[in-house]
Design an enzyme around this catalytic site. Sequence first.
Site, PDB file in Angstrom:
ATOM      1  N   ARG A 121       0.920  -1.374   0.152  1.00  0.00           N
ATOM      2  CA  ARG A 121       0.130  -0.259  -0.061  1.00  0.00           C
ATOM      3  C   ARG A 121       0.708   1.314   0.485  1.00  0.00           C
ATOM      4  O   ARG A 121       1.344   2.288   1.222  1.00  0.00           O
ATOM      5  CB  ARG A 121      -0.646   0.309   1.295  1.00  0.00           C
ATOM      6  CG  ARG A 121      -1.479  -1.286   0.979  1.00  0.00           C
ATOM      7  CD  ARG A 121      -3.471  -1.083   1.732  1.00  0.00           C
ATOM      8  NE  ARG A 121      -4.201  -1.937   1.849  1.00  0.00           N
ATOM      9  CZ  ARG A 121      -5.652  -1.969   1.961  1.00  0.00           C
ATOM     10  NH1 ARG A 121      -5.773  -1.223   3.029  1.00  0.00           N
ATOM     11  NH2 ARG A 121      -6.355  -2.412   1.075  1.00  0.00           N
ATOM     12  N   GLN A 126      -1.219   2.295  -5.712  1.00  0.00           N
ATOM     13  CA  GLN A 126      -2.814   2.571  -5.350  1.00  0.00           C
ATOM     14  C   GLN A 126      -4.063   1.862  -6.256  1.00  0.00           C
ATOM     15  O   GLN A 126      -5.117   1.191  -6.493  1.00  0.00           O
ATOM     16  CB  GLN A 126      -3.261   4.170  -5.060  1.00  0.00           C
ATOM     17  CG  GLN A 126      -2.369   5.037  -3.379  1.00  0.00           C
ATOM     18  CD  GLN A 126      -3.190   5.792  -3.201  1.00  0.00           C
ATOM     19  OE1 GLN A 126      -3.174   6.274  -4.105  1.00  0.00           O
ATOM     20  NE2 GLN A 126      -3.080   6.073  -2.029  1.00  0.00           N
ATOM     21  N   ASP A 129      -4.397  -1.992  -6.777  1.00  0.00           N
ATOM     22  CA  ASP A 129      -4.743  -2.633  -4.985  1.00  0.00           C
ATOM     23  C   ASP A 129      -6.559  -3.214  -5.388  1.00  0.00           C
ATOM     24  O   ASP A 129      -7.066  -2.384  -5.003  1.00  0.00           O
ATOM     25  CB  ASP A 129      -4.698  -1.336  -3.624  1.00  0.00           C
ATOM     26  CG  ASP A 129      -4.967  -1.876  -2.910  1.00  0.00           C
ATOM     27  OD1 ASP A 129      -5.220  -3.185  -2.603  1.00  0.00           O
ATOM     28  OD2 ASP A 129      -5.229  -1.180  -1.616  1.00  0.00           O
ATOM     29  N   SER A 132      -8.573  -2.763  -2.050  1.00  0.00           N
ATOM     30  CA  SER A 132      -8.808  -1.395  -1.651  1.00  0.00           C
ATOM     31  C   SER A 132     -10.238  -1.281  -3.256  1.00  0.00           C
ATOM     32  O   SER A 132     -11.187  -0.850  -2.565  1.00  0.00           O
ATOM     33  CB  SER A 132      -8.439  -0.177  -2.549  1.00  0.00           C
ATOM     34  OG  SER A 132      -7.662   0.218  -1.096  1.00  0.00           O
ATOM     35  N   TYR A 229      -3.679  -1.619   7.576  1.00  0.00           N
ATOM     36  CA  TYR A 229      -4.745  -2.039   9.155  1.00  0.00           C
ATOM     37  C   TYR A 229      -4.226  -1.807   9.645  1.00  0.00           C
ATOM     38  O   TYR A 229      -3.868  -2.119  10.482  1.00  0.00           O
ATOM     39  CB  TYR A 229      -4.759  -4.070   8.323  1.00  0.00           C
ATOM     40  CG  TYR A 229      -4.719  -5.050   6.965  1.00  0.00           C
ATOM     41  CD1 TYR A 229      -6.224  -4.383   6.360  1.00  0.00           C
ATOM     42  CD2 TYR A 229      -3.784  -4.486   6.079  1.00  0.00           C
ATOM     43  CE1 TYR A 229      -6.641  -5.586   5.709  1.00  0.00           C
ATOM     44  CE2 TYR A 229      -3.581  -4.802   5.062  1.00  0.00           C
ATOM     45  CZ  TYR A 229      -5.316  -4.994   4.149  1.00  0.00           C
ATOM     46  OH  TYR A 229      -5.375  -5.669   2.834  1.00  0.00           O
TER      47      TYR A 229
END
Length: 379
Positions: A121, A126, A129, A132, A229
């Site tokens: 991350r 991005q 991902d 996400s 996380y």
Amino acid sequence: MKIGIVKETAPDERRVSGTPETVKKFRALGADVAVESGAGLSAAISDADYAAMGATVADRAATVADADIILGVQGPDPASIAGARPGAWIVAGLNPYVERARIDAYAAAGFEALAMEFMPRITRAQSMDILSSQSNLAGYKAVLDAAAEYGRSFPMMMTAAGTVSPAKAFIMGVGVAGLQAIATAKRLGAQVSATDVRSATREQIESLGAKAIFVESVAGIEGEGKGGYATEMSDDYRQAQAELVSSHIAKQDIVITTALIPGKAAPRLISDAQIATMKPGSVIVDLAVEQGGNVEGAVPGQVVERHGVKIVGHKNVPSRLAADASALFARNLYNFLSAFWNKDRNAPVLDEEIGNAIRVTQGGKVVSERLLQLAGILS
């Protein structure tokens, strides 16, 4: 360079790893693309749609034969791609912690397996991902699923016959899914509150117009846990959080839980005793049900009732929005491969940072440090 897009065979999987949009883009890079017949049907994409963008539509054997890269949403069964050449890349969500036997089979077959959920991350990754993009849809769909089970309206309604009070929604876990759940519940008119163990999320909660519910007596996590996380909390924090949740949850109509810890069972956030304090007709949606569940009594793939409260445990929630989930997933894979595309080789060449993070097998061996540490091979 040949890219093969296979049809998903896992139960409850309606997504596909490539769309006509990404087929066209791969073709523009110079790749040949083969798509297994029927791969996109459950996501409202026909074989003709793929063919129109220059893909070859074939059976699975022909799709994977001589493929340099095989794309999937979930990792394909190794036996089903036995005709693929050693050294081929398997690029998909591989669920390595749970599907270790499948990872070992990829290694034995000589495949280079890349677990897209291990994507670091970092800013430049991005757009690659998958967690996400899919969690965003899951948070949205969780609220819609709650509304479908809830026997009342979400917004306040003022009518000549009287006023209907707004639903009260509580979001537990404020990652990507949780933030989208907050935004969606607000758009539907609910009074929304949310909590997380990470103190940095307070500002995010309040920026969406929700009330932040936090343990104040015991320190939580300052900033973010690893990879964005949450990490496991102290016993003191867990006790304080349980007391806070117990006092708050009894007043809620809708509760959505989203808490996950990579590689471990989902943390238990709601007990049966806490469910018993909720009003009959309330709804809980457990987005972590497939990883052990945040809610006591949640059952994967079922909607169950305890103490008059419905507990929703739908599996593979992003797949319940198959068309949009496929479009985003396919773009994640294209963004990843195209970012490393070497025109001279007509193939992607990974850099060390991202390659080392997502590569789980190579040269006939399991090479992922995460998996080796879990197995006790690395300290």
